[in-house]
Design a protein around this motif. Sequence first.
Motif, mmCIF file in Angstrom:
data_model
loop_
_atom_site.group_PDB
_atom_site.id
_atom_site.type_symbol
_atom_site.label_atom_id
_atom_site.label_comp_id
_atom_site.label_asym_id
_atom_site.label_seq_id
_atom_site.Cartn_x
_atom_site.Cartn_y
_atom_site.Cartn_z
ATOM 1 N N GLN A 1 1.272 -0.813 0.273
ATOM 2 C CA GLN A 1 -0.357 0.002 0.119
ATOM 3 C C GLN A 1 0.715 1.850 0.232
ATOM 4 N N PHE A 2 2.212 0.726 -0.185
ATOM 5 C CA PHE A 2 2.976 2.222 -0.168
ATOM 6 C C PHE A 2 3.335 2.412 -1.760
ATOM 7 N N THR A 3 3.756 3.405 -1.937
ATOM 8 C CA THR A 3 4.051 3.645 -3.713
ATOM 9 C C THR A 3 5.368 4.375 -3.919
ATOM 10 N N ARG B 1 5.280 6.834 -0.786
ATOM 11 C CA ARG B 1 4.184 7.285 -0.645
ATOM 12 C C ARG B 1 3.414 5.655 -0.136
ATOM 13 N N CYS B 2 2.887 7.950 1.011
ATOM 14 C CA CYS B 2 1.958 6.761 1.848
ATOM 15 C C CYS B 2 0.243 6.355 2.109
ATOM 16 N N PRO B 3 0.129 5.797 2.369
ATOM 17 C CA PRO B 3 -1.598 5.732 2.444
ATOM 18 C C PRO B 3 -2.136 7.129 2.787
ATOM 19 N N ALA B 4 -1.311 8.177 4.018
ATOM 20 C CA ALA B 4 -1.388 9.230 3.979
ATOM 21 C C ALA B 4 -0.992 10.493 3.014
ATOM 22 N N ASP B 5 -0.010 9.959 1.683
ATOM 23 C CA ASP B 5 -0.234 10.918 1.276
ATOM 24 C C ASP B 5 1.291 11.744 1.552
ATOM 25 N N GLU B 6 1.689 11.076 2.579
ATOM 26 C CA GLU B 6 2.993 11.215 3.151
ATOM 27 C C GLU B 6 4.412 11.183 2.104
ATOM 28 N N GLU B 7 5.566 11.107 1.771
ATOM 29 C CA GLU B 7 6.469 10.687 1.521
ATOM 30 C C GLU B 7 7.675 9.999 2.904
ATOM 31 N N LEU B 8 8.088 8.705 2.529
ATOM 32 C CA LEU B 8 9.365 8.136 3.255
ATOM 33 C C LEU B 8 10.439 9.022 2.494
ATOM 34 N N ILE B 9 11.227 9.294 2.965
ATOM 35 C CA ILE B 9 12.610 10.006 2.396
ATOM 36 C C ILE B 9 12.877 8.850 2.697
ATOM 37 N N ALA C 1 6.455 13.279 9.136
ATOM 38 C CA ALA C 1 5.054 13.176 9.490
ATOM 39 C C ALA C 1 4.384 11.961 10.498
ATOM 40 N N CYS C 2 4.887 11.293 10.445
ATOM 41 C CA CYS C 2 4.203 10.091 11.381
ATOM 42 C C CYS C 2 4.006 9.954 12.812
ATOM 43 N N PRO C 3 4.408 10.693 13.348
ATOM 44 C CA PRO C 3 4.018 10.900 14.983
ATOM 45 C C PRO C 3 2.755 11.965 15.359
ATOM 46 N N ASP C 4 2.946 12.890 14.109
ATOM 47 C CA ASP C 4 1.794 12.904 14.397
ATOM 48 C C ASP C 4 -0.203 12.852 13.559
ATOM 49 N N CYS C 5 0.732 11.675 12.279
ATOM 50 C CA CYS C 5 -0.599 11.085 11.609
ATOM 51 C C CYS C 5 -1.943 10.795 11.943
ATOM 52 N N LYS C 6 -2.775 10.967 11.316
ATOM 53 C CA LYS C 6 -4.551 10.477 11.904
ATOM 54 C C LYS C 6 -4.532 9.504 12.528
ATOM 55 N N ILE C 7 -3.873 7.925 11.197
ATOM 56 C CA ILE C 7 -3.688 7.540 11.068
ATOM 57 C C ILE C 7 -3.171 6.440 10.971
ATOM 58 N N ARG C 8 -1.890 6.700 11.718
ATOM 59 C CA ARG C 8 -1.037 5.590 12.430
ATOM 60 C C ARG C 8 -1.139 4.219 13.528
ATOM 61 N N SER C 9 -2.402 4.146 13.746
ATOM 62 C CA SER C 9 -2.805 3.157 14.575
ATOM 63 C C SER C 9 -3.139 2.028 13.321
ATOM 64 N N SER C 10 -3.594 2.462 11.729
ATOM 65 C CA SER C 10 -3.354 1.741 11.165
ATOM 66 C C SER C 10 -2.050 0.810 10.266
ATOM 67 N N CYS C 11 -1.169 1.695 10.387
ATOM 68 C CA CYS C 11 -0.134 1.916 9.727
ATOM 69 C C CYS C 11 0.880 1.550 10.852
ATOM 70 N N THR C 12 1.573 1.307 11.652
ATOM 71 C CA THR C 12 2.327 1.036 13.078
ATOM 72 C C THR C 12 1.579 1.781 14.149
ATOM 73 N N TYR D 1 7.234 4.948 14.194
ATOM 74 C CA TYR D 1 7.271 5.368 13.050
ATOM 75 C C TYR D 1 7.505 4.145 11.893
ATOM 76 N N ARG D 2 7.004 4.891 10.846
ATOM 77 C CA ARG D 2 6.475 3.243 10.530
ATOM 78 C C ARG D 2 7.752 3.351 8.881
ATOM 79 N N ARG D 3 8.922 2.460 9.081
ATOM 80 C CA ARG D 3 10.101 2.182 7.996
ATOM 81 C C ARG D 3 10.037 1.212 7.323
HETATM 82 S S1 SF4 Z 1 1.891 6.658 10.066
HETATM 83 FE FE1 SF4 Z 1 3.454 7.845 8.320
HETATM 84 S S2 SF4 Z 1 3.994 6.306 7.211
HETATM 85 FE FE2 SF4 Z 1 2.195 5.911 8.230
HETATM 86 S S3 SF4 Z 1 0.372 6.619 6.564
HETATM 87 FE FE3 SF4 Z 1 0.768 7.661 8.408
HETATM 88 S S4 SF4 Z 1 2.818 9.477 7.511
HETATM 89 FE FE4 SF4 Z 1 2.206 7.746 6.735
#
Ligand code: SF4
Length: 478
Positions: A337-339, A348-356, A375-386, A390-392
């Motif tokens: 789900q990461f392009t 590019r993650c499901p929240a449309d952020e760039e993973l560098i 952007a991970c620490p403030d991501c609203k859908i972080r619980s669905s991601c990691t 940070y999602r690495r």
């Molecule tokens: S936790 Fe990080 S990688 Fe996962 S969706 Fe949010 S911003 Fe993207």
Amino acid sequence: MKRFVVGEDRDQQVLLPPSLEDYVGEDNPVRVVDAFVDELDLRELGFASVDPRATGRPAYHPSVLLKIYIYGYLNRIQSSRRLEREAGRNIELMWLTGHLAPDFKTIANFRKDNGQAIQSVCSQFVSLCRELGLFAKAVAAIDGSKFKAVNARERNHTRGKLKRRIDQVEKSILRYLQSLDAADAQDGDVAEGKASNLREKVALMKAKLRELKSREAEVIAHPDKQISQTDPDARAMSTSMKASGMVGYNIQAAVDAQHHLIVAHEVTNAPHDRAFLSPMAAKAKAAMDAQEIEVLADRGYFSGQQIKACEELGAVPLVPKPNTSGSRAAGRFDKSQFTYEEEQDVYRCPADEELIHRFTTEEKGLGLGAYWSSACPDCKIRSSCTTSKYRRIKRWEHEGVVDDMLARLDNRPDAMTIRRQTVEHVFGTLKSWMGPCHFLTKGIKNVATEMSLSVLAYNIKRLITIFGAKPLIAAIRA
Ligand code: SF4
């Protein structure tokens, strides 16, 4: 017996056909075996005893014994003892050998002593198929299947099995000792008899324990961490059936997708298929003599390194990716789900952020890039991601090769159906021909010879179905 078909009277005088030739029809497959072996250069193929010895009892020519074996494997008669019997009563075999009937030891020794040459005969038949233009499509399906060795499961020892057995024996000793204490506390002849019986059982169990511990030490010292007592080369393998396993060999085969001929095979005792994609692709490519071939394999063959190796040798692999993502199993986003955006080298993650791309490390000899987003620490859908801050994401330095292959596979929705239809029935047919015990010989060298004879018989049968016996004989002699 009225209204039934009635046979002849056994005492009836009959005139049987005067020669063996009259018993074997023009299109009998035995004639294909005869023509094929007669066209082989047995000396060049490495058969021993091609030239007669100057002294001693005359030997059988290798062509006679080779014909007997090929006929045997074509007709599900693989055992040397059964072949000896058949040679004395089977008219087709009598025709094939000129009424020679070697004893079973001579037949068995021929297979044992000419393993490499018999394997070359199998390759020679594949060359014949190639010369007949049967591999024009250059597509091969690769698969592996487990075949039983001459080794019962009880005579195969791994650390896990021994540990369980040692635990059981130790528990039994403890139980007997407790019963012995109780019996010793009682008086009388009955109690004394019981105690003596228990002491014998404890002694037996202690001897068993010593034997198991010494076997455990052997297993630990063995490079493969397991021992097979009957066939030392056979290995314990899991099968697709749930909670079942067998002691055997993992047979790899590459089957041509057009005519379903086995173009290459390999006998291995590796428990998995993962390391065999590029070696089998190389063998198939050489056998088909193609500039480039397409190879289809199942998820068990998915390995980035193997896919890259395939492409380097001129084979185009199509292998689906296995679903082994821990994140997906836990209900979170998985890597698919990461392009990946190649130009910027970012995901590019499901929240449309760039993973560098942060850095590259080496793990198990592979260069792996590490990517994450600030952007991970403030991501609203972080619980669905990691579950971390940070999602690495990790990316192999040659992951592009895998991405290209998966894109190719998306455009070939029929690829896995073709793979299944090409290769899976071949293993089913071979196993049913070989019977419930699959192999009769021990050791990977002898098993490889047996397998070559089975593959050769399979290919001969296929070619007879494709051409018909008479045109095939003409093509062999051309
Ligand atoms: S936790 Fe990080 S990688 Fe996962 S969706 Fe949010 S911003 Fe993207």
